[in-house]
Design an enzyme around this catalytic site. Structure first.
Site, short mmCIF file in Angstrom:
data_model
loop_
_atom_site.label_atom_id
_atom_site.label_comp_id
_atom_site.label_asym_id
_atom_site.label_seq_id
_atom_site.Cartn_x
_atom_site.Cartn_y
_atom_site.Cartn_z
NE ARG A 15 -9.98 -34.14 4.55
CZ ARG A 15 -10.35 -33.32 3.58
NH1 ARG A 15 -11.51 -33.47 2.95
NH2 ARG A 15 -9.54 -32.33 3.19
CG HIS A 19 -14.19 -36.61 -0.74
ND1 HIS A 19 -15.45 -36.54 -0.18
CD2 HIS A 19 -13.45 -35.64 -0.11
CE1 HIS A 19 -15.48 -35.58 0.73
NE2 HIS A 19 -14.29 -35.03 0.79
CG HIS A 200 -8.85 -29.97 -4.69
ND1 HIS A 200 -9.09 -31.32 -4.60
CD2 HIS A 200 -9.15 -29.46 -3.47
CE1 HIS A 200 -9.51 -31.62 -3.39
NE2 HIS A 200 -9.56 -30.50 -2.68
CE1 TYR A 289 -15.91 -28.09 -0.13
CE2 TYR A 289 -16.98 -30.23 -0.28
CZ TYR A 289 -16.20 -29.33 0.41
OH TYR A 289 -15.71 -29.67 1.65
#
Length: 339
Positions: A15, A19, A200, A289
């Site tokens: 998922r 990106h 992250h 983000y």
């Protein structure tokens, strides 16, 4: 949660990694990755478009294979792992939840900006009514104080969310900042819901922050094998599992098997390694983000401007997920300043 687990790990390679791959996963890649992760003992595997159910679009990028088809493949492949999906209210719709469940997914993860938990209430209600396990994502968690984040977590828990995540979408949180937020949620929610953490690598702290979250009371942790995720990637599952083994935290995942999966199965599916390069570092530093990275690189090339400067300005504007189109405005602004 099984008694053999202290912490439940969710792998988000299929998922969040979407990106990095520009949403071009094939059915064969999903089958291979799910098989390897399942063999290693990963208990939960998340599968959808990078932006969740309904994300395949002109604005976010079109999927090579419809996400519901990929969910079905993942469910058919996994022998023990549960398949989860992500949805953002307003991007995905309630009917998408029903279809994902019909395709065999059993965990519904609903994400909102960290100040907008109220938009998830009806979606949690639907998911619980249908017998799905529920997880809530409070994205961009670095951008509000711990006590305010805890109040938003309470909204999700009261709506039926069984685990609320502190989501460091920008990779901007640093150790104690993670602990403070997780502790605030644990204190607020008590036995009403578990607390999770999604990190992250944009400041190189994905694993360290995840361990800080565990020590602060988090019971569920996200990561991506080989850091396969947005920005500099997520906390690498194989490294997190290795650290947990060394400090006596049980994940139920075989360290050697997940290391093999990372090297032999996941890496070949990646277009390139997820790197802590200048652009990713700027996202962590400026609080941007993580999924903005590929969008920023594309607009920087299109308009002949610096992607790093583009990301820093996006951080100053406090852009959130769903506002990727504003990168065009910033690029044009930078272009004009150079004339």
């Amino acid at each position: 949660m099984r008694s053999s687990w202290d912490i439940r790990v969710t792998d988000t390679s299929l998922r969040d990694g979407s990106h990095h791959k520009r949403h071009q996963f094939t059915g064969e890649e999903v089958r291979a990755i799910v098989g390897a992760l399942d063999h290693a003992g990963v208990p939960v595997i998340e599968v959808t478009h990078g932006d969740g159910l309904g994300g395949s679009s002109f604005n976010y990028g079109f999927s090579k294979v419809p996400e519901q088809e990929l969910i079905s493949i993942a469910v058919d492949t996994a022998k023990n792992a549960k398949i989860a999906f992500l949805m953002l209210p307003g991007l995905g719709i309630k009917d998408d939840i029903i279809v994902a469940q019909d395709n065999g997914a059993s965990i519904c993860r609903i994400a909102t900006h960290c100040t907008e938990a109220d938009v998830s209430i009806q979606h949690f209600g639907l998911a619980r009514d249908r017998g799905l396990e529920t997880v809530g994502f409070l994205m961009m968690a670095h951008s509000i104080a711990p006590e305010k984040l805890a109040k938003q977590a309470r909204i999700m828990a009261d709506a039926g969310c069984q685990c609320v995540y502190v989501v460091d979408s920008a990779g901007a949180l640093v150790l104690e900042q993670v602990s403070d937020r997780v502790e605030a949620l644990v204190q607020e929610l008590g036995s009403d819901a578990q607390v999770g953490f999604h990190g992250h690598e944009n400041l190189g702290l994905g694993v360290a922050n995840s361990i800080a979250a565990v020590r602060a009371g988090a019971k569920q942790i996200d990561g991506s094998t080989r850091r396969f995720g947005a920005g500099a990637g997520n906390a690498p599952v194989e490294a997190f599992v290795g650290v947990c083994d060394k400090i006596g935290v049980k994940t139920g995942i075989d360290f050697f098997a997940i290391a093999d999966a990372a090297e032999d199965v996941v890496r070949p599916a990646m277009p390139a390694e997820c790197l802590l390069d200048r652009q990713a570092l700027m996202m962590g530093y400026a609080g941007v983000y993580s999924s903005f990275l590929k969008h920023a690189e594309r607009q920087a090339e299109r308009y002949g401007v610096s992607s790093a400067e583009l990301l820093v300005r996006a951080g100053k504007r406090k852009l959130v997920g769903g506002q990727e189109d504003q990168l065009i405005d910033i690029a044009l602004e930078l272009q004009r300043e150079r004339l």
